[in-house]
Scaffold this motif. Sequence first.
Motif, PDB file in Angstrom:
ATOM      1  N   LEU A   1      25.212  69.475  -9.330  1.00  0.00           N
ATOM      2  CA  LEU A   1      24.540  69.310  -8.050  1.00  0.00           C
ATOM      3  C   LEU A   1      23.791  67.975  -8.083  1.00  0.00           C
ATOM      4  O   LEU A   1      23.878  67.242  -9.064  1.00  0.00           O
ATOM      5  N   ASN A   2      23.029  67.655  -7.035  1.00  0.00           N
ATOM      6  CA  ASN A   2      22.346  66.358  -6.975  1.00  0.00           C
ATOM      7  C   ASN A   2      21.423  66.114  -8.165  1.00  0.00           C
ATOM      8  O   ASN A   2      21.484  65.069  -8.794  1.00  0.00           O
ATOM      9  N   GLN A   3      20.541  67.047  -8.484  1.00  0.00           N
ATOM     10  CA  GLN A   3      19.556  66.875  -9.546  1.00  0.00           C
ATOM     11  C   GLN A   3      19.769  67.830 -10.712  1.00  0.00           C
ATOM     12  O   GLN A   3      19.123  67.703 -11.734  1.00  0.00           O
ATOM     13  N   SER A   4      20.614  68.809 -10.539  1.00  0.00           N
ATOM     14  CA  SER A   4      20.732  69.884 -11.518  1.00  0.00           C
ATOM     15  C   SER A   4      22.195  70.211 -11.792  1.00  0.00           C
ATOM     16  O   SER A   4      23.092  69.622 -11.211  1.00  0.00           O
TER      17      SER A   4
ATOM     18  N   LEU B   1      15.398  67.404 -20.105  1.00  0.00           N
ATOM     19  CA  LEU B   1      14.818  67.911 -18.871  1.00  0.00           C
ATOM     20  C   LEU B   1      14.730  69.436 -18.801  1.00  0.00           C
ATOM     21  O   LEU B   1      13.819  69.961 -18.170  1.00  0.00           O
ATOM     22  N   ASP B   2      15.642  70.169 -19.411  1.00  0.00           N
ATOM     23  CA  ASP B   2      15.606  71.631 -19.303  1.00  0.00           C
ATOM     24  C   ASP B   2      16.484  72.257 -20.382  1.00  0.00           C
ATOM     25  O   ASP B   2      17.417  71.621 -20.872  1.00  0.00           O
ATOM     26  N   THR B   3      16.161  73.494 -20.759  1.00  0.00           N
ATOM     27  CA  THR B   3      16.929  74.252 -21.756  1.00  0.00           C
ATOM     28  C   THR B   3      17.055  75.695 -21.310  1.00  0.00           C
ATOM     29  O   THR B   3      16.123  76.256 -20.742  1.00  0.00           O
ATOM     30  N   ARG B   4      18.206  76.293 -21.609  1.00  0.00           N
ATOM     31  CA  ARG B   4      18.403  77.732 -21.420  1.00  0.00           C
ATOM     32  C   ARG B   4      19.134  78.251 -22.650  1.00  0.00           C
ATOM     33  O   ARG B   4      19.995  77.576 -23.210  1.00  0.00           O
TER      34      ARG B   4
ATOM     35  N   GLU C   1      14.068  61.427 -11.176  1.00  0.00           N
ATOM     36  CA  GLU C   1      15.066  60.620 -10.472  1.00  0.00           C
ATOM     37  C   GLU C   1      16.349  60.499 -11.302  1.00  0.00           C
ATOM     38  O   GLU C   1      16.314  60.187 -12.480  1.00  0.00           O
ATOM     39  N   GLY C   2      17.463  60.782 -10.688  1.00  0.00           N
ATOM     40  CA  GLY C   2      18.750  60.719 -11.371  1.00  0.00           C
ATOM     41  C   GLY C   2      19.220  62.077 -11.860  1.00  0.00           C
ATOM     42  O   GLY C   2      20.404  62.284 -12.055  1.00  0.00           O
ATOM     43  N   GLY C   3      18.288  63.004 -12.061  1.00  0.00           N
ATOM     44  CA  GLY C   3      18.633  64.368 -12.425  1.00  0.00           C
ATOM     45  C   GLY C   3      19.363  64.501 -13.749  1.00  0.00           C
ATOM     46  O   GLY C   3      19.437  63.578 -14.548  1.00  0.00           O
ATOM     47  N   ILE C   4      19.879  65.688 -13.977  1.00  0.00           N
ATOM     48  CA  ILE C   4      20.626  65.985 -15.201  1.00  0.00           C
ATOM     49  C   ILE C   4      22.044  65.443 -15.045  1.00  0.00           C
ATOM     50  O   ILE C   4      22.727  65.744 -14.081  1.00  0.00           O
ATOM     51  N   ASN C   5      22.471  64.660 -16.018  1.00  0.00           N
ATOM     52  CA  ASN C   5      23.836  64.134 -15.980  1.00  0.00           C
ATOM     53  C   ASN C   5      24.580  64.383 -17.284  1.00  0.00           C
ATOM     54  O   ASN C   5      25.689  63.891 -17.472  1.00  0.00           O
ATOM     55  N   TYR C   6      23.964  65.156 -18.183  1.00  0.00           N
ATOM     56  CA  TYR C   6      24.570  65.429 -19.486  1.00  0.00           C
ATOM     57  C   TYR C   6      24.064  66.774 -19.986  1.00  0.00           C
ATOM     58  O   TYR C   6      22.874  67.059 -19.917  1.00  0.00           O
TER      59      TYR C   6
END
Length: 147
Positions: A56-59, A92-95, A122-127
């Motif tokens: 998605l855009n940021q996630s 940025l985040d972990t699950r 800005e740019g969000g998650i990309n990896y």
Amino acid sequence: MRIRRLFTVLAVAAMGAVASLGTSAPALASTASFDVSVTHSSGVLVSRMTGDFRWLNQSVTITNIRQYVKGGECAYGLFDGWHDNPDEAIWLDTRTTRERCGSGSGTWFEPDDFTLAAGDFEGGINYVDIWLNDDEHTRYGRTEGRR
């Protein structure tokens, strides 16, 4: 006169259609799949996990997850979301999926979908870095996904 009115109606309708394109929900950037497994040192499969990335855009949403675990073994998945750029990688985040243990000749599980979110970064998650872990034998499998 009728033709002029028809052209006016068509022009207004076309402008409305073009304007609605700018206000629609953001489109998905891409969809990709992953497949990761963990084995014993002898090469025997302990666990395998497959699924899809929906960027998605940021996630990124992790969907259609399926996990196989060999009977008598246990494993879980760890998903780290990063913004990776040439200068640095920013976590940025972990699950983490729940540890699952197989029975009999092996068991298939279907963990719930989840989203790794970037907040306002800005740019969000990309990896996304994916680890499939067998803590009992200190073994793991790893794969990744990139936007």
